[in-house]
Write a protein that holds these residues in place. Structure first.
Motif, PDB file in Angstrom:
ATOM      1  N   ASN A  31      -5.037  22.639 -12.657  1.00  2.79           N
ATOM      2  CA  ASN A  31      -5.218  22.039 -13.977  1.00  2.79           C
ATOM      3  C   ASN A  31      -4.861  23.026 -15.086  1.00  2.79           C
ATOM      4  O   ASN A  31      -4.238  22.675 -16.079  1.00  2.79           O
ATOM      5  CB  ASN A  31      -6.665  21.554 -14.160  1.00  2.79           C
ATOM      6  N   LYS A  32      -5.279  24.298 -14.922  1.00  4.17           N
ATOM      7  CA  LYS A  32      -4.960  25.320 -15.922  1.00  4.17           C
ATOM      8  C   LYS A  32      -3.451  25.514 -16.015  1.00  4.17           C
ATOM      9  O   LYS A  32      -2.887  25.667 -17.093  1.00  4.17           O
ATOM     10  CB  LYS A  32      -5.643  26.638 -15.559  1.00  4.17           C
ATOM     11  N   GLN A  33      -2.794  25.518 -14.839  1.00  4.67           N
ATOM     12  CA  GLN A  33      -1.348  25.695 -14.829  1.00  4.67           C
ATOM     13  C   GLN A  33      -0.653  24.528 -15.527  1.00  4.67           C
ATOM     14  O   GLN A  33       0.273  24.705 -16.302  1.00  4.67           O
ATOM     15  CB  GLN A  33      -0.842  25.826 -13.391  1.00  4.67           C
ATOM     16  N   SER A  34      -1.129  23.309 -15.233  1.00  2.00           N
ATOM     17  CA  SER A  34      -0.484  22.139 -15.825  1.00  2.00           C
ATOM     18  C   SER A  34      -0.702  22.090 -17.331  1.00  2.00           C
ATOM     19  O   SER A  34       0.155  21.625 -18.077  1.00  2.00           O
ATOM     20  CB  SER A  34      -1.011  20.851 -15.172  1.00  2.00           C
ATOM     21  N   GLN A  35      -1.864  22.557 -17.812  1.00  2.00           N
ATOM     22  CA  GLN A  35      -2.152  22.506 -19.240  1.00  2.00           C
ATOM     23  C   GLN A  35      -1.235  23.421 -20.041  1.00  2.00           C
ATOM     24  O   GLN A  35      -1.114  23.275 -21.244  1.00  2.00           O
ATOM     25  CB  GLN A  35      -3.618  22.880 -19.495  1.00  2.00           C
ATOM     26  N   LYS A  36      -0.595  24.415 -19.393  1.00  2.85           N
ATOM     27  CA  LYS A  36       0.315  25.320 -20.093  1.00  2.85           C
ATOM     28  C   LYS A  36       1.574  24.589 -20.555  1.00  2.85           C
ATOM     29  O   LYS A  36       2.280  25.053 -21.425  1.00  2.85           O
ATOM     30  CB  LYS A  36       0.699  26.496 -19.184  1.00  2.85           C
ATOM     31  N   PHE A  37       1.855  23.446 -19.929  1.00  2.00           N
ATOM     32  CA  PHE A  37       3.064  22.706 -20.268  1.00  2.00           C
ATOM     33  C   PHE A  37       3.004  22.194 -21.707  1.00  2.00           C
ATOM     34  O   PHE A  37       3.978  22.248 -22.447  1.00  2.00           O
ATOM     35  CB  PHE A  37       3.231  21.531 -19.294  1.00  2.00           C
ATOM     36  N   ILE A  38       1.856  21.652 -22.085  1.00  2.00           N
ATOM     37  CA  ILE A  38       1.658  21.155 -23.447  1.00  2.00           C
ATOM     38  C   ILE A  38       0.331  21.692 -23.956  1.00  2.00           C
ATOM     39  O   ILE A  38      -0.715  21.393 -23.386  1.00  2.00           O
ATOM     40  CB  ILE A  38       1.642  19.613 -23.482  1.00  2.00           C
ATOM     41  N   LYS A  39       0.390  22.475 -25.019  1.00  2.00           N
ATOM     42  CA  LYS A  39      -0.826  23.091 -25.538  1.00  2.00           C
ATOM     43  C   LYS A  39      -1.040  22.637 -26.974  1.00  2.00           C
ATOM     44  O   LYS A  39      -0.126  22.665 -27.788  1.00  2.00           O
ATOM     45  CB  LYS A  39      -0.714  24.616 -25.456  1.00  2.00           C
ATOM     46  N   MET A  40      -2.259  22.208 -27.281  1.00  2.00           N
ATOM     47  CA  MET A  40      -2.566  21.714 -28.617  1.00  2.00           C
ATOM     48  C   MET A  40      -4.007  22.037 -28.955  1.00  2.00           C
ATOM     49  O   MET A  40      -4.886  21.922 -28.089  1.00  2.00           O
ATOM     50  CB  MET A  40      -2.345  20.198 -28.670  1.00  2.00           C
ATOM     51  N   PRO A  41      -4.313  22.434 -30.171  1.00  2.00           N
ATOM     52  CA  PRO A  41      -5.696  22.708 -30.572  1.00  2.00           C
ATOM     53  C   PRO A  41      -6.587  21.473 -30.380  1.00  2.00           C
ATOM     54  O   PRO A  41      -6.148  20.346 -30.607  1.00  2.00           O
ATOM     55  CB  PRO A  41      -5.560  23.074 -32.059  1.00  2.00           C
ATOM     56  N   ASN A  42      -7.830  21.712 -29.976  1.00  3.13           N
ATOM     57  CA  ASN A  42      -8.742  20.619 -29.663  1.00  3.13           C
ATOM     58  C   ASN A  42      -8.990  19.678 -30.834  1.00  3.13           C
ATOM     59  O   ASN A  42      -9.230  18.488 -30.640  1.00  3.13           O
ATOM     60  CB  ASN A  42     -10.083  21.182 -29.164  1.00  3.13           C
ATOM     61  N   GLN A  43      -8.948  20.190 -32.068  1.00  7.85           N
ATOM     62  CA  GLN A  43      -9.260  19.337 -33.206  1.00  7.85           C
ATOM     63  C   GLN A  43      -8.227  18.225 -33.418  1.00  7.85           C
ATOM     64  O   GLN A  43      -8.477  17.253 -34.125  1.00  7.85           O
ATOM     65  CB  GLN A  43      -9.413  20.162 -34.503  1.00  7.85           C
ATOM     66  N   TYR A  44      -7.046  18.388 -32.802  1.00 12.37           N
ATOM     67  CA  TYR A  44      -6.018  17.360 -32.917  1.00 12.37           C
ATOM     68  C   TYR A  44      -6.024  16.374 -31.744  1.00 12.37           C
ATOM     69  O   TYR A  44      -5.288  15.393 -31.761  1.00 12.37           O
ATOM     70  CB  TYR A  44      -4.633  18.012 -33.025  1.00 12.37           C
ATOM     71  N   LYS A  45      -6.848  16.645 -30.753  1.00 12.11           N
ATOM     72  CA  LYS A  45      -6.916  15.758 -29.585  1.00 12.11           C
ATOM     73  C   LYS A  45      -7.930  14.641 -29.845  1.00 12.11           C
ATOM     74  O   LYS A  45      -8.953  14.518 -29.189  1.00 12.11           O
ATOM     75  CB  LYS A  45      -7.294  16.552 -28.333  1.00 12.11           C
ATOM     76  N   THR A  46      -7.629  13.817 -30.844  1.00  9.83           N
ATOM     77  CA  THR A  46      -8.526  12.720 -31.200  1.00  9.83           C
ATOM     78  C   THR A  46      -8.352  11.555 -30.232  1.00  9.83           C
ATOM     79  O   THR A  46      -7.392  11.505 -29.452  1.00  9.83           O
ATOM     80  CB  THR A  46      -8.225  12.242 -32.628  1.00  9.83           C
ATOM     81  N   SER A  47      -9.279  10.602 -30.289  1.00  5.93           N
ATOM     82  CA  SER A  47      -9.210   9.424 -29.413  1.00  5.93           C
ATOM     83  C   SER A  47      -7.918   8.645 -29.639  1.00  5.93           C
ATOM     84  O   SER A  47      -7.292   8.163 -28.692  1.00  5.93           O
ATOM     85  CB  SER A  47     -10.418   8.522 -29.652  1.00  5.93           C
ATOM     86  N   ALA A  48      -7.515   8.531 -30.905  1.00 11.09           N
ATOM     87  CA  ALA A  48      -6.277   7.808 -31.219  1.00 11.09           C
ATOM     88  C   ALA A  48      -5.067   8.510 -30.611  1.00 11.09           C
ATOM     89  O   ALA A  48      -4.147   7.862 -30.080  1.00 11.09           O
ATOM     90  CB  ALA A  48      -6.111   7.679 -32.731  1.00 11.09           C
ATOM     91  N   PHE A  49      -5.047   9.841 -30.656  1.00 10.49           N
ATOM     92  CA  PHE A  49      -3.951  10.603 -30.076  1.00 10.49           C
ATOM     93  C   PHE A  49      -3.893  10.405 -28.560  1.00 10.49           C
ATOM     94  O   PHE A  49      -2.824  10.189 -27.986  1.00 10.49           O
ATOM     95  CB  PHE A  49      -4.120  12.089 -30.412  1.00 10.49           C
ATOM     96  N   VAL A  50      -5.072  10.457 -27.919  1.00  9.17           N
ATOM     97  CA  VAL A  50      -5.138  10.264 -26.465  1.00  9.17           C
ATOM     98  C   VAL A  50      -4.651   8.873 -26.090  1.00  9.17           C
ATOM     99  O   VAL A  50      -3.857   8.699 -25.159  1.00  9.17           O
ATOM    100  CB  VAL A  50      -6.586  10.494 -25.960  1.00  9.17           C
ATOM    101  N   LEU A  51      -5.096   7.850 -26.819  1.00 12.45           N
ATOM    102  CA  LEU A  51      -4.687   6.473 -26.524  1.00 12.45           C
ATOM    103  C   LEU A  51      -3.194   6.273 -26.760  1.00 12.45           C
ATOM    104  O   LEU A  51      -2.539   5.525 -26.019  1.00 12.45           O
ATOM    105  CB  LEU A  51      -5.488   5.493 -27.380  1.00 12.45           C
ATOM    106  N   ALA A  52      -2.657   6.930 -27.786  1.00  9.00           N
ATOM    107  CA  ALA A  52      -1.217   6.833 -28.043  1.00  9.00           C
ATOM    108  C   ALA A  52      -0.417   7.392 -26.862  1.00  9.00           C
ATOM    109  O   ALA A  52       0.603   6.818 -26.461  1.00  9.00           O
ATOM    110  CB  ALA A  52      -0.863   7.572 -29.329  1.00  9.00           C
ATOM    111  N   LYS A  53      -0.876   8.508 -26.302  1.00  7.48           N
ATOM    112  CA  LYS A  53      -0.183   9.100 -25.148  1.00  7.48           C
ATOM    113  C   LYS A  53      -0.234   8.162 -23.938  1.00  7.48           C
ATOM    114  O   LYS A  53       0.772   7.974 -23.240  1.00  7.48           O
ATOM    115  CB  LYS A  53      -0.811  10.450 -24.788  1.00  7.48           C
ATOM    116  N   VAL A  54      -1.393   7.565 -23.704  1.00  6.51           N
ATOM    117  CA  VAL A  54      -1.535   6.656 -22.567  1.00  6.51           C
ATOM    118  C   VAL A  54      -0.649   5.430 -22.759  1.00  6.51           C
ATOM    119  O   VAL A  54       0.029   4.982 -21.825  1.00  6.51           O
ATOM    120  CB  VAL A  54      -3.009   6.235 -22.389  1.00  6.51           C
ATOM    121  N   ALA A  55      -0.650   4.880 -23.975  1.00  4.40           N
ATOM    122  CA  ALA A  55       0.187   3.713 -24.260  1.00  4.40           C
ATOM    123  C   ALA A  55       1.672   4.042 -24.079  1.00  4.40           C
ATOM    124  O   ALA A  55       2.445   3.223 -23.567  1.00  4.40           O
ATOM    125  CB  ALA A  55      -0.076   3.225 -25.679  1.00  4.40           C
ATOM    126  N   PHE A  56       2.064   5.255 -24.466  1.00  2.00           N
ATOM    127  CA  PHE A  56       3.457   5.679 -24.318  1.00  2.00           C
ATOM    128  C   PHE A  56       3.854   5.722 -22.842  1.00  2.00           C
ATOM    129  O   PHE A  56       4.919   5.223 -22.459  1.00  2.00           O
ATOM    130  CB  PHE A  56       3.642   7.055 -24.961  1.00  2.00           C
TER     131      PHE A  56
END
Length: 390
Positions: A194-219
């Motif tokens: 999981n740590k290795q995979s997270q290096k692929f895309i890194k983003m500060p936690n404050q930007y990982k909102t519910s809307a952002f997560v849902l947008a990624k899933v919908a995409f």
């Protein structure tokens, strides 16, 4: 006001099912009880379009099904998914065994059209039921139109308790063989991956909102539907969504249990359940009255065929008989029922989160992939053959 009343009734029927399941320690599945409450409701006071009134209509379902499947993909890794070829073989063999036994013995007891009309819905979901209904109508065999719908409804009532019972047997077997030392080592490896995979895309936690997560899933869900269309739907969009969910998590684009991260998973599942239960509004007491006995006999023959076929293959496929039979029985429930039943059993077998993860890793992928094999592939393939023989 009526929309809020509809929503209230849907949630009441669902939570009563959950309470009964908790009280019985999952021996009586929640969806079994909720389905009974809905069908009694439709026979008495419930409006036929209660799911639509409660905001869970066709548009809602078109959005959440690919989203939920992507979410389920994030709960697996590529190795787990690749290992499920055995589950596919057993599920397809079980469906074939059910079809053969039902045809051989069923045609001795009843006429050919009665047997042919009931086999596809016995092995699958709404699509195969609709195909058979349309085929019967096109051939002018209107006297048999009630059979596919009745089989589709009744197979759920038989399937839910059986799947739950067999999964409990498998879960108890797995818990006896549980090795906390081995599981700890496995968890450590997963954390490293999981740590290795997270290096692929890194983003500060404050930007990982519910809307952002849902947008990624919908995409990712949209990509899955596009990929299915590119193959002219030769590859079902459900399978594409599951696979892309796995890949999305492996490369670090999607979090594990992604919809739980967005805190919407339960809401979406309840909506999907409400929509499925609303399909019970098509069966009336008058429809069931004259055909229930023959439907039950053909259903029992189908289940027996699944048990014989899956039991014969279990050892060679490195599965226990309960797990192999459960995988075949996904034909009687399909998604999301296979997921709900498996989750419910796991929750009631243990309170230890590590053990729950262990059980989920061993049972959930088999049930999900088995369900796609039977409902999305076997039932439609067999329906297309039988339609030519009407």
């Amino acid at each position: 006001m009526k929309y809020l009343i509809a929503f209230l009734l849907v949630m009441v029927f669902i939570f009563i099912g959950e309470w009964v399941s908790s009280f019985s320690r999952a021996y009586i599945p929640s969806i079994f009880i909720s389905a009974i409450l809905f069908i009694i409701g439709f026979w008495t006071f419930l409006p036929k379009d209660i799911a639509v009134q409660a905001s869970f209509g066709d548009e809602f379902i078109a959005i959440i099904v690919p989203v939920l499947l992507v979410h389920l993909g994030t709960m697996m890794d590529l190795k787990q998914l690749a290992d499920q070829w055995r589950a596919v073989v057993i599920a397809l063999t079980g469906a074939l065994g059910a079809a053969i036994l039902t045809m051989v013995i069923g045609t001795i007891l009843y006429d050919w059209h009665t047997v042919a009309a009931t086999i596809p819905p016995l092995l699958g979901g709404v699509v195969s039921t609709a195909l058979m209904t349309e085929g019967l109508q096109a051939e002018g065999l209107t006297m048999y139109l009630a059979l596919p719908v009745a089989m589709y409804i009744l197979q759920n009532f038989i399937g839910y308790p059986m799947v739950s019972f067999m999964l409990k047997k498998e879960g108890n077997r797995l818990l006896k063989a549980y090795d906390p030392t081995a599981q700890t080592a496995t968890n450590t490896e997963e954390q490293k991956e999981n740590k290795q995979s997270q290096k692929f895309i890194k983003m500060p936690n404050q930007y990982k909102t519910s809307a952002f997560v849902l947008a990624k899933v919908a995409f990712v869900g949209l990509l899955a539907m596009g990929l299915s269309q590119l193959t002219n739907e030769a590859i079902d969009s459900s399978i594409c969504a599951l696979v892309l969910g796995v890949i999305g998590h492996q490369v670090g684009f999607l979090e594990k249990n992604v919809l739980n991260q967005a805190k919407v998973f339960n809401w979406l599942m309840y909506g999907l359940m409400a929509y499925i239960f609303s399909q019970l509004n098509t069966v009336t007491p008058q429809i069931l009255k004259g055909i229930i006995l023959q439907i039950l006999i053909l259903l029992i023959l189908g289940v027996l065929g699944m048990f014989i076929a899956s039991s014969l293959l279990a050892k060679s496929m490195k599965m226990s008989t309960p797990m192999a039979f459960s995988t075949s029985l996904t034909a009687l429930c399909g998604f999301p029922s296979d997921y709900i039943l498996t989750s419910e059993v796991i929750q009631h077998l243990t309170n230890d989160e590590r053990k729950r993860d262990y059980l989920s890793d061993h049972m959930m992928p088999k049930m999900l992939v088995g369900g796609f094999a039977t409902v999305s592939v076997a039932s439609i393939f067999i329906a297309s053959i039988l339609l030519q023989l009407l």
